[in-house]
Scaffold this active site. Structure first.
Site, PDB file in Angstrom:
ATOM      1  N   LYS A  18       1.024  -1.159  -0.046  1.00  0.00           N
ATOM      2  CA  LYS A  18       0.005   0.041   0.081  1.00  0.00           C
ATOM      3  C   LYS A  18       0.826   1.276  -0.082  1.00  0.00           C
ATOM      4  CE  LYS A  18      -1.833   2.728   2.938  1.00  0.00           C
ATOM      5  NZ  LYS A  18      -2.032   3.974   2.486  1.00  0.00           N
ATOM      6  N   GLY A  66       6.525   4.691   8.625  1.00  0.00           N
ATOM      7  CA  GLY A  66       5.803   5.793   9.011  1.00  0.00           C
ATOM      8  C   GLY A  66       5.776   6.267  10.352  1.00  0.00           C
ATOM      9  N   SER A  67       4.707   6.805  10.865  1.00  0.00           N
ATOM     10  CA  SER A  67       4.792   7.248  12.426  1.00  0.00           C
ATOM     11  C   SER A  67       4.785   6.399  13.343  1.00  0.00           C
ATOM     12  CB  SER A  67       3.575   8.328  12.394  1.00  0.00           C
ATOM     13  OG  SER A  67       2.245   7.686  12.058  1.00  0.00           O
ATOM     14  N   THR A  68       5.254   6.742  14.635  1.00  0.00           N
ATOM     15  CA  THR A  68       5.176   5.964  15.690  1.00  0.00           C
ATOM     16  C   THR A  68       4.006   5.730  16.192  1.00  0.00           C
ATOM     17  OG1 THR A  68       7.489   6.427  16.159  1.00  0.00           O
ATOM     18  CG2 THR A  68       6.196   5.590  17.909  1.00  0.00           C
ATOM     19  N   LEU A  69       2.983   6.855  15.971  1.00  0.00           N
ATOM     20  CA  LEU A  69       1.777   6.543  16.440  1.00  0.00           C
ATOM     21  C   LEU A  69       1.130   5.296  15.485  1.00  0.00           C
ATOM     22  CD1 LEU A  69      -0.652   8.035  18.253  1.00  0.00           C
ATOM     23  CD2 LEU A  69      -1.418   8.797  15.796  1.00  0.00           C
ATOM     24  N   VAL A  70       1.148   5.258  14.104  1.00  0.00           N
ATOM     25  CA  VAL A  70       0.530   4.351  13.559  1.00  0.00           C
ATOM     26  C   VAL A  70       1.435   2.860  13.520  1.00  0.00           C
ATOM     27  CG1 VAL A  70      -0.013   3.556  11.059  1.00  0.00           C
ATOM     28  CG2 VAL A  70      -0.310   5.973  11.700  1.00  0.00           C
ATOM     29  N   GLY A  71       2.668   3.050  13.734  1.00  0.00           N
ATOM     30  CA  GLY A  71       3.366   1.847  13.939  1.00  0.00           C
ATOM     31  C   GLY A  71       2.764   0.985  15.541  1.00  0.00           C
ATOM     32  N   GLU A  94       9.533   0.738  10.858  1.00  0.00           N
ATOM     33  CA  GLU A  94      10.582   1.794  10.654  1.00  0.00           C
ATOM     34  C   GLU A  94       9.956   3.096  10.949  1.00  0.00           C
ATOM     35  OE1 GLU A  94      12.541   4.813   9.622  1.00  0.00           O
ATOM     36  OE2 GLU A  94      12.670   3.828   7.596  1.00  0.00           O
ATOM     37  N   CYS A 102      12.671  10.541   8.345  1.00  0.00           N
ATOM     38  CA  CYS A 102      12.766  10.076   9.785  1.00  0.00           C
ATOM     39  C   CYS A 102      14.068  10.117  10.643  1.00  0.00           C
ATOM     40  CB  CYS A 102      12.237   8.708   9.770  1.00  0.00           C
ATOM     41  SG  CYS A 102      13.036   7.504   8.384  1.00  0.00           S
ATOM     42  N   GLU A 157       8.862  14.915  16.922  1.00  0.00           N
ATOM     43  CA  GLU A 157       9.259  14.981  15.702  1.00  0.00           C
ATOM     44  C   GLU A 157       8.680  16.078  14.892  1.00  0.00           C
ATOM     45  OE1 GLU A 157       8.493  11.170  13.252  1.00  0.00           O
ATOM     46  OE2 GLU A 157      10.477  11.562  12.521  1.00  0.00           O
TER      47      GLU A 157
END
Ligand code: ADP
Length: 493
Positions: free
Chosen positions: A187, A240-245, A263, A297, A394
């Protein structure tokens, strides 16, 4: 809506595929929806692409599963390598087109975009070389046994990539996955779907069997979430972002415990010590934060400078940052183009406002650049304190903070005072200091007297909340193989 459209860029005109790429065909989404991708230079739509959601992911997974158990399984490791190197050749053949797509869709300067294409081709070729060098071990336990390991493909891999390096992240993800014999449902980011679709066309041209790579344009909360939660995806790789990770990991745990590599974000320290070659250090510090408009990043966003050279550093760094050419991505001289989207622009500007409000000193920048497009001036904050939001979070834009430190020990302590651990750098001419500081910093990559010099042969990834696993290099291959132990009992008669 059609499945292909002629797109005019300031550099060239080309044919842009618009459909989802499933089973080597461009198709419409099941729900029949499309979404527009915006040119960040002028805030106008470029084209609308077909949107994939949960049902489309299901169809793509079926295609990937059947390729995995069918035609792809019959392809020898050497042939996999040949396909990857051929795809690399096609990227290089179409470098002008791919660079124009990235400049148009992402906003990066076309000269930088060409660097991305070259690095992407290099990455694919590198993994092409690995394809027939994936070995297990033979293990001698006793005379009655033959024991060996096989490194088998994990299976169907879901790969979710961000918008900051649309093409390069695509290459980083598919390279090791295909070299080791997996199949893919990719995606792309909703902000930058175009280069992935163009590469999909090249994947077919290169001769990959249908279903080996499937590309879905779509949104995170629908298509992305469907990948993370899918019961028939064996592994998910996310950048992507840590939130979504965190959400991806939860979904993986709640569904089929698919393998997860992440990552994620960073707030990377860039340390300048008194014995550094200051002019060279400033070049690297400038590149460290302002490359790709700060949308890396691993951006060196926290600059820690020893008090002995602090004032001199600020004076020279200000001068250097003001020389960065900000403007039209299609100008070959451009170093910094627009931020990718209105949302990112607003986010960054709100951090700048916050920094100003908290009393940080604006050394340069601090405003919009121009009046159209998502342009932001290269911005340096100085005299910051560790409790400020701009020092902690960030920002993902052309904004950095410069902090004064009094010693090497304090530099290390401040450098490590973060939940992130993706990258760091130290500038010094003393080899002992360089190695001492590098060893003390908790980060996946430490650059000594340079910054942002990633290479496909070198592993890249995060300590702490910056991620799980390593991309690139031989290390990335481990993410894409399951180790099977086979023990054979030898009859003595
Ligand atoms: P950014 O905030 O920089 O856009 P994100 O982490 O939101 O970074 O996005 C990176 C990738 O993750 C994109 O492809 C995006 O569509 C996808 N994504 C966003 N939210 C989710 C989610 N809940 N589940 C899966 N993928 C997601």
């Amino acid at each position: 809506m059609s499945l292909c459209q002629t797109v005019q860029t300031p550099a060239l005109t080309y044919e842009q595929p618009l459909g989802l790429f499933i089973n080597n065909e461009f198709v419409k989404g099941v729900e029949g929806k499309t979404f527009e991708t915006i040119n960040p230079h002028n805030e106008k739509p470029i084209v609308a692409v077909h949107e994939g959601a949960e049902e489309d992911v299901n169809i793509a997974v079926k295609a990937a599963r059947s390729a995995l158990n069918g035609e792809w399984k019959q392809v020898t490791p050497s042939e996999r390598g040949r396909l990857l190197t051929r795809l690399a050749d096609f990227l290089e053949r179409d470098i002008e087109t791919l660079a124009a797509i990235e400049a148009l869709d992402n906003g990066k300067g076309v000269t930088m975009a060409k660097g991305d294409v070259t690095a992407s081709a290099g990455c694919l070729r590198y993994y092409g070389g690995w394809a027939d060098k994936i070995y297990g071990q033979t293990i001698d336990t006793d005379t009655n046994s033959l024991t060996y390991t096989r490194h088998e493909p994990v299976g169907v891999c879901g790969q979710i990539i961000p918008w900051n390096f649309p093409l390069l992240m695509f290459a980083w993800k598919i390279g090791p996955a295909l070299a080791t014999g997996n199949t893919i449902v990719m995606k792309t980011a909703e902000q930058t779907p175009l280069s992935g679709l163009y590469v999909a066309k090249l994947i077919k041209e290169a001769g990959f069997p249908p279903g080996v790579v499937n590309v879905i344009s779509g949104f995170g909360r629908t298509a992305g979430a469907a990948i993370a939660a899918h019961m028939d995806i064996d592994k998910v790789a996310f950048t992507g972002s840590t939130l979504v990770g965190r959400q991806i990991m939860k979904s993986a745990a709640d569904s089929n415990l698919k393998k997860v590599t992440l990552e994620l974000g960073g707030k990377s320290p860039n340390i300048v010590l008194p014995d550094a070659n200051l002019e060279e250090a400033i070049e690297w510090v400038n590149l460290g934060i302002f490359f790709n408009h700060g949308q890396c990043c691993c951006a060196g966003s926290r600059i820690l400078v020893h008090e002995a050279v602090y004032e001199k550093f600020l004076e020279l760094f200000k001068k250097r940052a003001e020389q960065n050419k900000v403007g039209d991505p299609f100008n070959t001289e451009t170093f910094q183009g627009p931020q990718v989207s209105q949302i990112q622009y607003d986010r960054i500007m709100s951090y700048i406002k916050d920094g100003k409000g908290a009393g940080a000193k604006v050394v340069t920048g601090g405003d919009r650049h121009g009046s159209e497009g998502y342009y932001i001036q290269p911005t340096i904050f100085a005299d910051v304190t560790e409790d400020m939001t701009i020092v902690k979070e960030e920002i993902f834009g052309p904004v950095c903070t410069v902090q004064k430190v009094r010693s090497e020990e304090e530099a290390i302590q401040v450098a490590n005072d973060t939940n992130y651990g993706l990258a760091a750098a130290v500038h010094t001419t003393n080899i002992n200091t360089a190695i001492r500081v590098s060893n003390a910093i908790k980060a996946g990559t430490v650059w000594v007297n340079n910054y942002n010099t990633l290479h496909y042969q070198m592993p890249f990834g995060g300590f702490k909340e910056s991620g799980i696993g390593r991309e690139l290099g031989s290390y990335a291959l481990e993410n894409y193989t399951e180790v099977k132990t086979v023990r054979v009992h030898l009859s003595q008669s």
